[in-house]
Design an enzyme around this catalytic site. Structure first.
Site, mmCIF file in Angstrom:
data_model
loop_
_atom_site.group_PDB
_atom_site.id
_atom_site.type_symbol
_atom_site.label_atom_id
_atom_site.label_comp_id
_atom_site.label_asym_id
_atom_site.label_seq_id
_atom_site.Cartn_x
_atom_site.Cartn_y
_atom_site.Cartn_z
ATOM 1 N N SER A 201 0.847 -1.198 0.000
ATOM 2 C CA SER A 201 0.000 0.000 0.000
ATOM 3 C C SER A 201 0.886 1.253 0.000
ATOM 4 C CB SER A 201 -0.960 -0.044 1.198
ATOM 5 O OG SER A 201 -1.969 0.909 1.037
ATOM 6 N N ASP A 446 -8.674 -6.041 -5.032
ATOM 7 C CA ASP A 446 -8.347 -4.894 -4.171
ATOM 8 C C ASP A 446 -9.435 -3.830 -4.318
ATOM 9 O OD1 ASP A 446 -7.182 -2.484 -3.089
ATOM 10 O OD2 ASP A 446 -5.186 -3.356 -3.363
ATOM 11 N N HIS A 492 -7.166 -5.691 -0.467
ATOM 12 C CA HIS A 492 -6.085 -4.719 -0.344
ATOM 13 C C HIS A 492 -5.055 -5.189 0.680
ATOM 14 C CE1 HIS A 492 -3.884 -1.121 -0.726
ATOM 15 N NE2 HIS A 492 -4.056 -0.772 0.529
#
Ligand code: NAG
Ligand code: NAG
Ligand code: NAG
Ligand code: NAG
Ligand code: NAG
Ligand code: NAG
Ligand code: NAG
Ligand code: NAG
Ligand code: NAG
Ligand code: NAG
Ligand code: CA
Length: 581
Positions: A201, A446, A492
């Site tokens: 991320s 995601d 995610h």
């Protein structure tokens, strides 16, 4: 003295100093091993700032990025200033027991607006025999988020902090960390110290920021990077602007019903009916969201939850039931189509079908009994603070905001942060020439960073490095040092409870190490199911641009080349005149 003996007996693979972890984990010892003055030009370490804390028998357990292990480590922190600037940066290095040290240094990053992941990544690093480092970026303390000091005053950007967050702090922590590791573990000059990076991320963006600029690393494992920052952060508002524009605010349950119907239809397209959409590209080609109109849905009342990041997140939700409306499908489909300007030119792309609609979460108004707009907190702050330079993270309204407004916001943020946060520099020649490797992966479902964002960057690097080679020839060359994997069904930076049978590449660091140190390049990513009844099952993941096709319940797919599917991942972002890497 014992320490000098440690230096002289260091040979070959056995590089550990002749000290125990307890002996190493004292302020006197650690302070005597600090990086020499001048290790990093312009940085002065405060020799008296060293703090050491010993932790024994710590369980690394259910860690997203590391296999279970029991470790002991010393957390060594110190601080430094930049000469000529009145600042203070804290770094922490987790050192393994010298007997478990394997000539590795690991730099780690953060997530969201945090520049580190606390103990989770560094303890994982210790479990693979590395000294693992993190930084506070100079934002205050290890828990301070980057936005806390983003402004010096309304209208005045704290550019030092922007660049520290952008790439500088991780770089400094890496250079200092490598020198400190050599001193602390008495690594001889003739012994190779392998340097790695791991993050997902925002941590993935930070990893790319290093790969794009510096040659300090031998390998980087990056997941779902939050790069192409301007586009990525405004994308978080797109779902809300769609709802506002179409004037329909679906309940969370109605959106979930659309996602569930998508999974049901698209699951078998990959050859295996396991509740995982491993071919969201085939799903794009074959599934029409309008087929879900009229599907009945029901969700019981809940005391909290609702998901999302807006002001409605975590609020109680009432019982929801009904049938999926044409308006809800229009909202869902427009979100999946991605941002287009008012002339119909594409500005960005969206999540893959079967991802949940996290950005589209609405909030319940108990007084009116209606579902209302809930502005994504992640997206909103980029407008208020990063673009308007107002000291607030809350965007209170989207009134008057059109798709063209969003394109302008992207353009303005892109210009402002092109050299600090955008992080899509596509020419990796220097990293490549250094012999380093990068392993990049992204959950195909995601719901926070579109999987297509990573595909686009891989494609940018491929076309910039090899403009005159064919797609196949350049893909193979690129794979010499840069390998990319789409993780079927994953969310995610982790497994996805909506598609629990999809494996997650928990041991990607181990595979990266094997690639860097032993030349074993991963053709398949190793994955483990971490949720549901198949927990513990081992699976394999195909390397891009090949895509998985399964026979029956096989856990190892056939990796196929499918041009029509590949093409669905590529977008002509013609709303912008400049190339969007
Ligand atoms: C490491 O030690 C420092 C100093 O005691 C402490 O502030 C920090 O929270 C520790 N870091 C972790 C990740 O445990
Ligand atoms: C921004 O607001 C916070 C409180 O919300 C305050 O603590 C901080 O000092 C303010 N920063 C600036 C630069 O005004
Ligand atoms: C490594 O090399 C540096 C400079 O080349 C030297 O100062 C240092 O003493 C050497 N360290 C060891 C452990 O031999
Ligand atoms: C969606 O599917 C999940 C998992 O099967 C189920 O628990 C949930 O109730 C479904 N929700 C709706 C609205 O269909
Ligand atoms: C559903 O969408 C597809 C693709 O956009 C379109 O071809 C089809 O006509 C639509 N069907 C209905 C019933 O609206
Ligand atoms: C709505 O308000 C009523 C009456 O105050 C309360 O009992 C109920 O729990 C509330 N529901 C939600 C979803 O907040
Ligand atoms: C800075 O901007 C915020 C948000 O608009 C506002 O609440 C605050 O009063 C402003 N502070 C100053 C000192 O103008
Ligand atoms: C590219 O390679 C794939 C196999 O990986 C093959 O199926 C395809 O035909 C090749 N394309 C061209 C244009 O050579
Ligand atoms: C692959 O994952 C399995 C668990 O699914 C694990 O036992 C194995 O050690 C991993 N292999 C590598 C090379 O990391
Ligand atoms: C796959 O597994 C499911 C669930 O365990 C089972 O019902 C199905 O028969 C299996 N299919 C094949 C082709 O083995
Ligand atoms: Ca499937």
């Amino acid at each position: 003295m014992r320490l000098n003996i440690g230096l002289t007996i260091t040979t070959g693979l056995s590089t550990a100093a002749a000290v125990t972890l307890e002996e190493l984990c004292t302020t006197t010892y650690a302070a005597s091993k600090l990086p020499a003055a001048g290790t990093y030009q312009g940085i002065t370490i405060d020799q008296s700032s060293v703090i050491t804390t010993l932790t024994s028998n710590f369980a690394v357990q259910d860690n997203t990025f590391y296999a279970d292990a029991t470790i002991s480590y010393c957390n060594i922190t110190f601080s430094y200033t930049h000469d000529g600037r009145d600042d203070l940066v804290h770094v922490a290095y987790f050192a393994p027991d010298p007997s478990a040290f394997q000539n590795r240094f690991l730099a780690t990053g953060g997530g969201g607006l945090a520049i580190n992941s606390g103990a989770s990544s560094v303890s994982g690093g210790v479990s693979v025999g590395a000294i693992a480092g993190l930084t506070d970026g100079g934002f205050g303390n290890f828990n301070t988020q980057a936005d806390a000091h983003f402004l010096l005053a309304n209208g005045t950007v704290n550019w030092e902090n922007v660049y520290m967050f952008g790439y500088q702090a991780i770089h400094e922590m890496t250079v200092l960390g490598k020198a400190f590791t050599k001193n602390l573990m008495s690594v001889s000059n003739s012994t190779k110290l392998y340097a790695y990076y791991q993050g997902c991320s925002e941590g993935g963006r930070e990893g790319w920021s290093q790969v794009q600029r510096f040659e300090e690393l031998d390998g980087a494992s990056v997941g779902a990077p939050a790069f192409r920052y301007a586009h990525q952060q405004i994308q978080h508002l797109y779902s809300n602007v769609v709802e506002n524009t179409l004037d329909y605010f679906p309940s969370p349950c109605e959106l979930t019903a659309i996602v569930n119907a998508t999974i049901k239809f698209c699951d078998p397209l990959d050859g295996k009916s396991d509740g995982v959409v491993a071919r969201s590209d085939l799903c794009k080609l074959k599934f029409h969201a309008n087929s879900t109109v009229g599907t009945s849905y029901y969700c019981a009342a809940s005391a909290g939850g609702g998901g999302g990041f807006g002001p409605g997140a975590g609020q109680p939700t009432p019982e929801q039931k009904g049938i999926v409306s044409a308006k809800a499908v229009a909202v869902a489909q427009t979100i999946l189509d991605g941002l287009h300007d008012l002339q119909g030119r594409q500005a960005y792309f969206s999540y893959q079908p079967a991802a949940t609609f996290a950005d589209a979460q609405t909030k319940y108004n108990n007084a009116t009994g209606k579902w209302e707009l809930s502005i994504s907190g992640l997206g909103g702050e980029f407008v208020t603070r990063y673009l308007w330079l107002q000291n607030t993270s809350t965007l209170t309204s989207l009134d008057g905001v059109t798709y063209d407004t969003m394109v302008e916001w992207i353009y303005d943020l892109w210009q402002m942060y092109e050299d600090s946060l955008q992080t899509t520099w596509p020419d990796l020649s220097q990293f490549q020439a250094s012999g380093a490797k990068v392993l990049h992966f992204h959950g195909e479902s995601d719901n926070s960073i579109p999987a297509a964002s990573s595909v686009r960057y891989w494609e940018s690097v491929r076309s910039v490095l090899y403009p005159s080679l064919s797609y196949n020839e350049s893909s193979i060359k690129l794979q010499d040092f840069y390998r990319f994997f789409l993780v079927p069904g994953a969310g995610h930076c982790g497994a996805n409870s909506g598609q629990p049978n999809g494996g997650w590449p928990q041991t990607s660091m181990q595979q990266l190490i094997d690639w860097v140190e032993n030349g074993v390049a991963p053709d398949l990513l190793n994955a483990t199911v971490s949720l549901g009844s198949n927990k513990g099952q081992n699976q394999k993941i195909c390397m891009w641009p090949l895509r998985p096709m399964y026979s029956g319940n096989a856990t190892v797919p056939e990796c196929v080349y499918d041009q029509e599917s590949i093409d669905t991942w590529h977008y002509d972002l013609d709303a912008f005149k400049l190339p969007v890497y």
